[in-house]
Design a protein around this motif. Structure first.
Motif, mmCIF file in Angstrom:
data_model
loop_
_atom_site.group_PDB
_atom_site.id
_atom_site.type_symbol
_atom_site.label_atom_id
_atom_site.label_comp_id
_atom_site.label_asym_id
_atom_site.label_seq_id
_atom_site.Cartn_x
_atom_site.Cartn_y
_atom_site.Cartn_z
ATOM 1 N N SER A 122 -7.605 -7.304 28.926
ATOM 2 C CA SER A 122 -7.066 -7.046 30.264
ATOM 3 C C SER A 122 -5.667 -7.620 30.430
ATOM 4 N N GLN A 123 -5.319 -8.674 29.671
ATOM 5 C CA GLN A 123 -3.983 -9.235 29.737
ATOM 6 C C GLN A 123 -3.038 -8.524 28.761
ATOM 7 N N VAL A 124 -3.505 -8.300 27.540
ATOM 8 C CA VAL A 124 -2.686 -7.612 26.539
ATOM 9 C C VAL A 124 -2.274 -6.232 27.038
ATOM 10 N N GLN A 125 -3.207 -5.550 27.683
ATOM 11 C CA GLN A 125 -2.952 -4.199 28.174
ATOM 12 C C GLN A 125 -1.808 -4.172 29.182
ATOM 13 N N ARG A 126 -1.620 -5.287 29.897
ATOM 14 C CA ARG A 126 -0.548 -5.338 30.884
ATOM 15 C C ARG A 126 0.812 -5.516 30.239
ATOM 16 N N TYR A 127 0.942 -6.526 29.390
ATOM 17 C CA TYR A 127 2.295 -6.742 28.900
ATOM 18 C C TYR A 127 2.747 -5.721 27.866
ATOM 19 N N ILE A 128 1.817 -5.020 27.203
ATOM 20 C CA ILE A 128 2.287 -3.955 26.319
ATOM 21 C C ILE A 128 2.573 -2.670 27.092
ATOM 22 N N SER A 129 2.256 -2.663 28.410
ATOM 23 C CA SER A 129 2.615 -1.508 29.238
ATOM 24 C C SER A 129 4.075 -1.569 29.683
ATOM 25 N N CYS A 130 4.746 -2.687 29.418
ATOM 26 C CA CYS A 130 6.154 -2.827 29.804
ATOM 27 C C CYS A 130 7.036 -1.903 28.975
ATOM 28 N N LYS A 131 8.131 -1.466 29.585
ATOM 29 C CA LYS A 131 8.972 -0.474 28.923
ATOM 30 C C LYS A 131 9.825 -1.060 27.810
ATOM 31 N N THR A 132 10.059 -2.365 27.799
ATOM 32 C CA THR A 132 10.811 -2.997 26.709
ATOM 33 C C THR A 132 10.154 -4.310 26.340
ATOM 34 N N LEU A 133 10.472 -4.794 25.147
ATOM 35 C CA LEU A 133 9.967 -6.086 24.706
ATOM 36 C C LEU A 133 10.496 -7.198 25.604
ATOM 37 N N GLY A 134 11.722 -7.049 26.086
ATOM 38 C CA GLY A 134 12.285 -8.043 26.990
ATOM 39 C C GLY A 134 11.466 -8.170 28.262
ATOM 40 N N HIS A 135 11.087 -7.035 28.844
ATOM 41 C CA HIS A 135 10.252 -7.059 30.046
ATOM 42 C C HIS A 135 8.876 -7.650 29.747
ATOM 43 N N ALA A 136 8.331 -7.335 28.571
ATOM 44 C CA ALA A 136 7.014 -7.842 28.204
ATOM 45 C C ALA A 136 7.018 -9.366 28.123
ATOM 46 N N LYS A 137 8.050 -9.910 27.448
ATOM 47 C CA LYS A 137 8.141 -11.372 27.348
ATOM 48 C C LYS A 137 8.411 -12.001 28.702
ATOM 49 N N MET A 138 9.309 -11.407 29.449
ATOM 50 C CA MET A 138 9.661 -11.973 30.747
ATOM 51 C C MET A 138 8.457 -11.983 31.692
ATOM 52 N N SER A 139 7.582 -10.995 31.577
ATOM 53 C CA SER A 139 6.407 -10.953 32.458
ATOM 54 C C SER A 139 5.540 -12.190 32.273
ATOM 55 N N LEU A 140 5.476 -12.724 31.051
ATOM 56 C CA LEU A 140 4.684 -13.934 30.818
ATOM 57 C C LEU A 140 5.319 -15.144 31.477
ATOM 58 N N TYR A 141 6.642 -15.234 31.444
ATOM 59 C CA TYR A 141 7.308 -16.390 32.039
ATOM 60 C C TYR A 141 7.294 -16.323 33.569
ATOM 61 N N VAL A 142 7.440 -15.125 34.123
ATOM 62 C CA VAL A 142 7.328 -14.992 35.578
ATOM 63 C C VAL A 142 5.883 -15.271 36.006
ATOM 64 N N ASN A 143 4.934 -14.815 35.196
ATOM 65 C CA ASN A 143 3.521 -15.104 35.457
ATOM 66 C C ASN A 143 3.269 -16.605 35.492
ATOM 67 N N MET A 144 3.944 -17.351 34.621
ATOM 68 C CA MET A 144 3.799 -18.807 34.597
ATOM 69 C C MET A 144 4.158 -19.411 35.955
ATOM 70 N N VAL A 145 5.253 -18.939 36.531
ATOM 71 C CA VAL A 145 5.661 -19.426 37.855
ATOM 72 C C VAL A 145 4.616 -19.039 38.898
ATOM 73 N N GLY A 146 4.090 -17.827 38.790
ATOM 74 C CA GLY A 146 3.056 -17.382 39.718
ATOM 75 C C GLY A 146 1.817 -18.256 39.642
ATOM 76 N N LEU A 147 1.429 -18.642 38.425
ATOM 77 C CA LEU A 147 0.278 -19.519 38.264
ATOM 78 C C LEU A 147 0.545 -20.890 38.871
ATOM 79 N N TRP A 148 1.768 -21.392 38.695
ATOM 80 C CA TRP A 148 2.130 -22.689 39.293
ATOM 81 C C TRP A 148 1.996 -22.647 40.815
ATOM 82 N N VAL A 149 2.545 -21.594 41.408
ATOM 83 C CA VAL A 149 2.495 -21.476 42.868
ATOM 84 C C VAL A 149 1.054 -21.368 43.348
ATOM 85 N N THR A 150 0.263 -20.539 42.671
ATOM 86 C CA THR A 150 -1.115 -20.309 43.094
ATOM 87 C C THR A 150 -1.949 -21.575 42.998
#
Length: 606
Positions: free
Chosen positions: A263-291
């Motif tokens: 369920s997680q892999v399916q999300r980041y490989i849906s990104c249109k570029t590798l840059g977006h895929a990697k960045m989604s993990l780092y933005v997710n990190m901030v989201g987890l911190w806030v939550t």
């Protein structure tokens, strides 16, 4: 009077309106995505959003998919009962994000896979892939059923909402937008649900601050109650939460969830570029911190209000899962519609987890079982199968919620499942990605040994729960309650593990092996799988292939540190991959063909 015990208000008409409106809005997003993308019926569009998603919505979806209703209700209760040690998971989230983004994302993205378990067949063999997929399906179906049932039970007993009516409604809504909208509907619904979850926490904190005289007063009450003793450097692996168990064991557990969970892999490989895929993990990190920060402060707010009257000890509640819903009805019922917002927040977590699970289960079933056997299916047939499987797995998850209702208190067991099953699987992936000498025999034997050990310690811990000495519950009192109860002792809560009565005679392993912190389950399974996998591989001759595809292994050029500082000449493939990341170009593996209809030979030659 707030904070003094006794019955609380139930839902008003406006609360029902707000709650129902949220569920209908979630279904509406799925319908909108279905209408908007009605001309795009390919399986890549349904399961991967056409691989055109961007970092921010994917990051919010990554966060929401594991911030389930259990998390919304359970994390504040954790802070109330055990203090702020759970806050240290912020470090684990950072470690997890970096390892997943720099090691796993480039490899999966480069291979152009749809199911994370395709890699196991590429690297080892078909049998290991089938076993890995089967383990994932069993784990996800059980966990998802518990995700539906546990919040529904807690909210039913507090708000008066019909238990089975809400269970079935939750499943139906998820089925609708998963079936009609696919991954795009799931991701964009997760974005909305993430906002609702955070709004629910903010409402609790804001109202609590007004009642208690400000955030500073809440913090002082938590300090006096021992809730701010965050750092415990005791190396004892049997203690439930310490600095080391959270940083070391917790990091491995979260890596196993984010790096190889479908369920997680399916999300980041849906990104249109590798840059977006990697960045989604780092933005997710901030989201987890806030939550987690909002959830923990909600728990401290709860303690400040109930510091002199614990609702559970006072007999107002039957389980700790009801603490936060009880607080909401106690302090927010004077504002019609606001309790409905909180319940919507809890159910948003449930909806996001369930929809993520359904979509991921469809993906692995199609990729790992159906398409390898039925290679001549037309795109129309694949689309109908995708939708049919969404309905099937939605019904299965509702059924598992019914099973959960017969299993008693299994919340801790549900959360431990990720450690028991994902740990050995993570070890298998690392064995294949990092060690060229490992073979399929070693991988299979190592995974089986790792799984046996984690199941042994995990199930043993459920039968013989750790004592309060290892779980470290904090003191509570009922001296300020207005409701008269005949309690003679006021002290620590019992263990957070299932509330089944502990046997009078505990075997020798009960206070040693079975008391191992649940956070170490993943680490145990991962290390065991790698060690025994390497030993058996060496005994059986290692990998006998003369030349293996380099795309199946972690390459140092995938890592930011090497890409930034290594000035030596790189191969054309690596140079192209670096450009894909730095300039945002589309990954060439995804532009020329529909991934769902590719065969294994084409993938391994990319």
């Amino acid at each position: 009077m707030v904070g003094t015990g006794g019955p609380v208000a139930t839902f008003s008409v406006w609360d029902y309106v707000v709650f129902a409106g949220t569920i209908l809005a979630a279904a509406g997003i799925g319908l909108f995505q279905a209408i908007r993308g009605r001309k795009e019926t390919s399986s890549a569009e349904f399961l991967l959003g056409g691989r055109q998603m961007t970092a921010v919505p994917v990051a919010m979806s990554l966060t929401a998919s594991f911030m389930s209703g259990i998390t919304v209700i359970g994390t504040p209760a954790e802070a109330y009962r055990f203090g702020t040690a759970f806050w240290l998971f912020g470090f684990s989230y950072a470690i997890m994000s970096a390892l997943t983004a720099e090691i796993f994302v480039p490899l999966f993205y480069r291979l152009g896979i749809t199911s994370a378990y395709e890699y196991l067949e590429m690297r080892f063999n078909r049998l290991i892939r089938v076993i890995g997929t089967s383990m994932y399906i069993a784990q996800t179906a059980l966990y998802t059923g518990l995700v539906i049932y546990a919040p529904a039970l807690a909210l039913n007993q507090i708000t008066g909402l019909d238990l089975w009516g809400v269970l079935v409604a939750t499943g139906i809504v998820c089925i609708i937008y998963c079936t009609l909208g696919g991954l795009k509907a799931v991701i964009w619904t997760d974005v909305v649900q993430m906002v609702i979850m955070l709004a629910g926490f903010v409402a609790v904190i804001a109202r609590g601050a007004v009642l208690q005289g400000g955030l500073g007063a809440i913090w002082k009450d938590a300090d006096k109650g021992g809730r701010l003793e965050t750092f415990d450097f005791d190396p004892d692996p049997l203690k439930r939460h310490t600095f080391w168990s959270i940083i070391v064991g917790g990091s491995v557990m979260w890596v196993s969830i984010y790096s190889i969970n479908q369920s997680q892999v399916q999300r980041y490989i849906s990104c249109k570029t590798l840059g977006h895929a990697k960045m989604s993990l780092y933005v997710n990190m901030v989201g987890l911190w806030v939550t987690v920060s909002l959830a923990m402060f909600s728990g401290l707010t709860m303690y400040s209000i109930y510091k002199e009257c614990d609702p559970l000890s006072n007999g107002d509640l039957s389980t700790s899962d009801q603490l936060l819903p009880y607080l909401v009805m106690d302090i927010l019922a004077v504002y019609p519609g606001i309790p409905g917002l909180f319940v919507a927040a809890a159910y948003s977590g449930t909806l996001s987890t369930v929809s993520s699970s359904i979509n991921a289960l469809v993906a692995v079933t199609m990729e790992d079982f159906i398409l390898p056997l039925c290679k001549n299916l037309s795109q129309k047939h694949i689309s109908w199968l995708n939708m049919g499987l969404s309905v099937f797995f939605g019904g299965l998850c509702i059924g598992m919620a019914g099973v959960a209702s017969l299993m008693g208190s299994v919340l801790q067991a549900a959360l431990s499942i990720f450690g028991m099953i994902s740990g050995p699987l993570l070890g298998l992936y690392l064995l294949g990605m990092l060690f060229r000498t490992s073979n399929s025999i070693g991988g299979l034997v190592g995974m089986i040994i790792g799984l046996v050990l984690t199941l042994w310690v995990g199930i043993g811990g459920q039968i013989y729960p750790p004592t309060a000495e290892k779980t470290n519950p904090l003191n509570v009192t009922i001296v300020g309650c207005t409701r008269d109860q005949n309690y003679t002792t006021i002290g620590p809560w019992p263990s957070p593990t299932p509330t089944t009565l502990q046997p009078e005679v505990r075997p020798p392993l009960a206070d040693s092996w079975y008391s191992l912190s649940y956070l170490y389950f993943s680490l145990l399974g991962t290390l065991t799988t790698i060690v025994f996998g390497l030993l058996v591989s060496m005994i059986t001759g290692g990998c006998k292939q003369e030349k293996m595809n380099s795309n199946l292994f972690v390459r140092k050029n995938d890592l930011i540190c090497f890409r930034c500082f290594n000035k030596s000449k790189v191969s054309d493939v690596t140079e192209k991959a670096a450009k894909d990341f730095d300039m945002g170009a589309d990954n060439p593996a995804f532009t020329d063909f529909d991934v769902m209809s590719k065969d294994l030979e084409k993938v391994t030659k990319l």
